[in-house]
Enzyme design. Structure first.
Site: not given
Ligand code: GLN
Length: 493
Positions: A184, A160, A85
């Site tokens: 994420s 994400s 990532k």
């Molecule tokens: N979807 C969650 C957020 O927007 C989690 C994001 C993540 O785990 N990086 O914060």
């Protein structure tokens, strides 16, 4: 069946690739060439990668093959490709975090997990797309482009870490790393029918990983099978003095215990069956729970009243920490510098205004608000108390069970654009995942079925701190008895 018969190597698991590399049935260069070919044919429509440097991957593969020739392989992952990532530092590679803010930035060093992967001989294979600074649940917040869901190109891959999940599910890479601050790794794994694990907080060092919310962030492995995820976790886990929250607990070989079968006690919080839960996902969860019951596991109906405060506690905590972590991107210390600015104040304001996208700005403003004088106690302080309350709730349930089972996400993958205008609707896709981060627990997502339209859904199993071995064993048991992980999306037509 012979390796890759008739269809190339792209859907082979890391486990089978590792065996084939060890027996010299294939070499790493062959694998990497096959994956690069796959990327050339299909990544134009999927866009899992922000960048994929083929020459660099091949160089690493050549070295891996030389080690094999000398009988000096570094372990089971030597020669196996792992996508990264784009919020993890890889020496001499650009790192963007899915943001314009980091345009032109090149990492001067490897983050801890990449160091560990190199020490294991793995091929660092491409930078995957992500929501800007890991903020989002659909990868639509990437400053560059969206990533498609390989099961339906009109839908999102989750986020994400959507690029990593897509790469794994589409056969672009056998393994990938994501980061999980509120879901994420698990939610995109569920949306793409991959396996994704969020380790216990402290199990994997965060050194060199761009911080979003430091008390919640963990790097997590993704793959097409539980064995693959177990092997990747084993490679990246362990003590690192450069991350003061890194745990000194010894790291077992997570692949060894995968055959273990127990009559686990599994709790299902009744609150998960709320209005927001999609009917197909509810049925998928019920079938998964029935499977465990049929195998002799005890299923406990429990209450987790704190579930409804977890989204609020998470978004206050995460935005407060992001506000602080992202202050370094000001055009002077780090990040894009505006060309139109005059005074120092203007440099800060204009650089941040131009560099950050809308969701990141929204989070920074929210974080500033919840920490501001007069509101600090009402929001941030309360969120921290809620966190303790949620933690106690989990502690209570775990006194009497091994795992908690929930859906990973309340819906199957949603259409591109469906939630971009409504941040709150987007935040609700994290309802089952965020509390795990607030408490620092380990949790895994495995595919537990497909909707009638062929869209994947995930089962989340949550365990006690540092019980990854048991968690992986239960997930492997589920996987062995279902054929979900052998299904692949039909992107080639
Ligand atoms: N979807 C969650 C957020 O927007 C989690 C994001 C993540 O785990 N990086 O914060």
């Amino acid at each position: 069946m012979g390796l890759g018969t008739g269809q190339g190597l792209h859907y082979e698991t890391a486990e089978r690739l590792s065996a084939a590399l060890a027996s010299r049935t294939i070499c790493s260069v062959e694998l990497v060439e096959s994956l690069l070919g796959r990327a050339r044919t299909i990544d134009g429509k999927l866009r899992a990668f922000i960048a994929l440097d083929g020459a660099d991957a091949l160089r690493q593969a050549v070295e891996s093959d030389r080690r094999r020739e000398r009988g000096a392989a570094l372990g089971p992952l030597d020669g196996v490709a792992v996508s990264i990532k784009d919020n993890m530092s890889v020496r001499r590679w650009p790192m963007s975090c899915g943001s314009r803010m980091l345009d032109g930035y090149v990492s001067p060093y490897d983050c801890h997990v990449v160091e560990r992967l190199r020490a294991a001989g793995a091929i660092i294979f491409g930078r995957t797309n992500m929501d800007e600074f890991a903020m989002g649940s659909s990868t639509e917040n990437s400053a560059f482009f969206g990533t498609a869901n390989p099961w339906d190109l009109g839908r999102v891959p989750g986020g994400s870490s959507g690029g990593s999940a897509c790469a794994v599910a589409a056969g672009l890479a056998p393994l990938a790393l994501g980061t999980d601050t509120g879901g994420s790794v698990r939610q995109p794994a569920a949306f793409c029918a991959a396996v994704g694990l969020k380790p216990t907080y402290g199990r994997v060092s965060r050194y060199g990983v761009t911080a979003f919310a430091s008390s919640l962030d963990q790097v997590g492995p993704m793959g097409r099978s539980v064995w693959d995820v177990a092997a990747l976790l084993g490679a990246i886990a362990g003590l690192d003095r450069r991350d003061s929250t890194s745990s000194p607990l010894a790291v077992p070989d997570y692949t060894v215990a995968l055959g273990r079968e127990r009559r686990w006690k599994i709790a299902v919080p009744r609150e998960v069956f709320s209005d927001g839960l999609d009917g197909d996902v509810r049925d998928g969860l019920r079938r998964a729970v029935d499977f465990f019951a049929g195998a002799g596991c005890e299923i406990l109906d429990v209450s987790m009243p704190a579930m409804d405060i977890s989204i609020g506690a998470y978004y206050i905590t995460a935005t407060a920490e992001a506000f602080s972590n992202l202050s370094r991107f000001d055009g002077i210390r780090y990040g894009h510098r505006s060309k139109v600015a005059g005074t120092v104040g203007e440099v800060y304001a204009k650089s941040r205004g131009e560099g950050f996208g809308a969701e990141v700005k929204r989070r920074i403003m929210l974080g500033a608000f919840v920490l501001s004088g007069g509101y600090h106690e009402a929001y941030y302080g309360r969120a921290q108390r809620a966190r303790v309350h949620i933690s106690n709730g989990f502690g209570e349930i775990f006194r009497n069970c091994d795992f908690i089972a929930t859906p990973t996400a309340p819906t199957v993958p949603f259409p591109v654009g469906a939630k971009t205008q409504d941040p709150l609707a987007m935040y609700l896709s994290d309802i089952y995942t965020v509390s795990v981060n607030l408490v620092g627990l380990p949790a895994i997502s495995v595919c537990c079925g497909f909707s009638p339209q062929g869209l994947p859904m995930g089962l989340q199993l949550i365990a006690k701190p540092f019980h990854e071995e048991e968690l992986l064993a239960a997930a492997a048991f589920f996987e062995r008895n279902h054929d979900f992980c052998r299904r692949h999306p039909k992107i080639d037509q």
